[in-house]
Design an enzyme around this catalytic site. Structure first.
Site, PDB file in Angstrom:
ATOM      1  N   GLU A 149      -4.054   0.682   1.380  1.00 19.50           N
ATOM      2  CA  GLU A 149      -3.234  -0.406   0.826  1.00 19.50           C
ATOM      3  C   GLU A 149      -3.821  -1.808   1.050  1.00 19.50           C
ATOM      4  O   GLU A 149      -3.140  -2.695   1.576  1.00 19.50           O
ATOM      5  CB  GLU A 149      -1.808  -0.291   1.385  1.00 19.50           C
ATOM      6  N   ASN A 190      -7.232   3.994  -0.522  1.00 12.21           N
ATOM      7  CA  ASN A 190      -5.976   4.545  -1.027  1.00 12.21           C
ATOM      8  C   ASN A 190      -4.976   3.408  -1.262  1.00 12.21           C
ATOM      9  O   ASN A 190      -4.870   2.506  -0.443  1.00 12.21           O
ATOM     10  CB  ASN A 190      -5.452   5.475   0.098  1.00 12.21           C
ATOM     11  N   HIS A 226       3.714   6.977  -5.962  1.00  8.81           N
ATOM     12  CA  HIS A 226       5.143   6.983  -5.626  1.00  8.81           C
ATOM     13  C   HIS A 226       5.878   6.445  -6.854  1.00  8.81           C
ATOM     14  O   HIS A 226       5.911   5.241  -7.091  1.00  8.81           O
ATOM     15  CB  HIS A 226       5.422   6.075  -4.422  1.00  8.81           C
ATOM     16  N   GLU A 255      -0.086  10.824  -2.758  1.00 11.07           N
ATOM     17  CA  GLU A 255       1.253  10.743  -2.134  1.00 11.07           C
ATOM     18  C   GLU A 255       2.343  10.879  -3.198  1.00 11.07           C
ATOM     19  O   GLU A 255       3.320  10.119  -3.219  1.00 11.07           O
ATOM     20  CB  GLU A 255       1.426   9.407  -1.388  1.00 11.07           C
ATOM     21  N   ASP A 257       5.455  11.385  -5.271  1.00  4.92           N
ATOM     22  CA  ASP A 257       6.871  11.743  -5.314  1.00  4.92           C
ATOM     23  C   ASP A 257       7.519  10.970  -6.455  1.00  4.92           C
ATOM     24  O   ASP A 257       6.992   9.959  -6.914  1.00  4.92           O
ATOM     25  CB  ASP A 257       7.608  11.575  -3.977  1.00  4.92           C
TER      26      ASP A 257
HETATM   27  O1  9MR Z   1       6.297   8.656   4.977  1.00  5.53           O
HETATM   28  C1  9MR Z   1       5.966   7.724   5.968  1.00  5.53           C
HETATM   29  C2  9MR Z   1       7.213   7.354   6.757  1.00  5.53           C
HETATM   30  O2  9MR Z   1       7.669   8.448   7.509  1.00  5.53           O
HETATM   31  C3  9MR Z   1       6.923   6.165   7.663  1.00  5.53           C
HETATM   32  O3  9MR Z   1       8.127   5.756   8.294  1.00  5.53           O
HETATM   33  C4  9MR Z   1       6.308   5.039   6.857  1.00  5.53           C
HETATM   34  C5  9MR Z   1       6.004   3.851   7.746  1.00  5.53           C
HETATM   35  O4  9MR Z   1       5.250   2.891   7.117  1.00  5.53           O
HETATM   36  O5  9MR Z   1       5.126   5.490   6.233  1.00  5.53           O
HETATM   37  C6  9MR Z   1       5.384   6.496   5.291  1.00  5.53           C
HETATM   38  O6  9MR Z   1       4.191   6.866   4.632  1.00  5.53           O
HETATM   39  C7  9MR Z   1       3.561   5.850   3.842  1.00  5.53           C
HETATM   40  C8  9MR Z   1       2.078   6.140   3.862  1.00  5.53           C
HETATM   41  O7  9MR Z   1       1.607   6.219   5.165  1.00  5.53           O
HETATM   42  C9  9MR Z   1       1.308   5.085   3.086  1.00  5.53           C
HETATM   43  N1  9MR Z   1       1.817   4.925   1.743  1.00  5.53           N
HETATM   44  C10 9MR Z   1       3.269   4.744   1.634  1.00  5.53           C
HETATM   45  C11 9MR Z   1       3.987   5.873   2.371  1.00  5.53           C
HETATM   46  C12 9MR Z   1       5.486   5.767   2.173  1.00  5.53           C
HETATM   47  O8  9MR Z   1       5.978   4.587   2.733  1.00  5.53           O
END
Ligand code: 9MR
Length: 348
Positions: A149, A190, A226, A255, A257
């Protein structure tokens, strides 16, 4: 938390379910990995979760367990307990592992963000982190989201501890260090909201084109994907992915969804099915789209409801692990067209 041996022992009590066919069996013919994010706590505690995970997927990504705050909550004390459990599970079940993530602005330990380090110190700390973590998993984690990111929505580089300390070259340096630590690992950048064309995707394109031209080691770009049925499907996604593969890079949906405003209705599930099907179809149409990973496979364990009030049901299995229409869309796409060119990407 149960030890790796405990998880293995539980599996041996006949809960493997690996003789039923799942998405991974269909995916094999299409030369694409089909993966999911995994919550290691749930992996330890829920038999049904382990069973579906082993049956359906041949790639796994730790949802949180390889993030910096999880691995090094106290400076100098690396804790790989949870992440090793997943890597061992993957090995037992013939799954590749996508490491997630080494360089991010989020989920950093407090000792780091509150440490008042100089720029030089921060660069050394990042270098050590990448080397330590990648060496630990060397040969066991096949692909890494090295940088996660890096962009704002308008395509400028996101303000972060790394950008401030090292300037824009933190990205190239991180990739270089990652390559030194494990020359065989596939290295990715990513991001989200880059699936369709637009300023953010253009910025990613420009960045990776420049990295390639400079000879910086980079193998691919991860498109998080997402999505939500209320926002529309990304514009020109196939052409967008293709311009990246035209640079000689791989692409992966990392990722996936597709959330919806609650409550769930049949109409919304049908719309979601369409999105999942189109995403898989897009990946399969792009030579060089190497994997398709969902960010959690069951609505029982998904980050979405906790982050977006009033939204959810974003994954292909419902809360009772029953496949939803979205699941069948993935399966249908994987069985539909024959003749996808073969790839050696995962074998090296
Ligand atoms: O799914 C993850 C969630 O459990 C955490 O609380 C969160 C914290 O930032 O991160 C989520 O995963 C993220 C991923 O690492 C990077 N892209 C976005 C995802 C969804 O927020």
């Amino acid at each position: 938390m149960a030890s790796p041996t405990t998880i293995a022992a539980m599996e041996n009590k006949g809960v493997k379910g690996k003789h039923d066919s799942g998405l991974r069996d269909y995916a094999k013919r299409r030369v694409v990995k089909v993966g999911t994010a995994v919550d290691v706590n749930v992996l330890t505690n829920e038999q049904q979760y382990r069973k579906v995970l082993a049956r359906e997927f041949n790639s796994v990504t730790p949802e949180n367990e390889m993030k910096w705050e999880a691995i090094e909550p106290t400076r100098g004390q690396l804790n790989f307990t949870a992440s090793d459990q997943l890597v061992n599970f993957a090995r037992r079940h013939g799954q590749v592992v996508r490491g997630h993530t080494l360089v991010w602005h989020n989920q950093l330990p407090q000792w780091l963000t509150g440490g008042n380090f100089t720029n030089e110190e921060l660069e050394q700390i990042l270098h050590k982190h990448i080397i330590d973590v990648m060496k630990h998993f060397k040969g066991r984690v096949q692909a890494w989201d090295v940088v996660n990111e890096p962009f704002n929505e308008d395509g400028t580089l996101r303000d972060s501890i790394w950008l401030r300390a090292m300037g824009p070259d933190y990205i190239a340096k991180s990739l270089q260090w990652a390559h030194e630590a494990d020359p065989h690992a596939k290295l990715y950048i990513n991001d989200y909201n880059i699936e369709g064309t637009g300023p953010k995707s253009d910025a990613m394109y420009k960045l990776v084109k420049d990295l390639k031209e400079r000879g910086v080691p980079i193998d691919g770009v991860g498109f998080q994907s997402h999505l939500g049925i209320q926002y529309g499907f990304p514009e020109n996604m196939q052409q967008n992915l293709q311009r990246f593969t035209d640079l000689g890079l791989k692409v992966s949906l990392t990722e996936v969804d597709v959330r919806m405003p609650l409550p769930v209705t049949d109409e919304k599930l049908a719309e979601q099915k369409d999105y999942f099907g189109r995403l898989m179809d897009t990946c399969l149409r792009v030579k060089g789209c190497e994997s398709f990973t969902v960010w959690g496979f069951t609505d029982a364990h998904s980050w979405v409801p906790g982050w977006f009030t009033g939204q959810g049901a974003a994954t292909p299995f419902d809360e009772s692990y029953r496949p939803k229409p979205a699941y069948f869309a993935l399966r249908d796409e994987l069985t539909k067209r024959a003749g996808r060119p073969s790839s050696e990407f995962w074998d090296k």
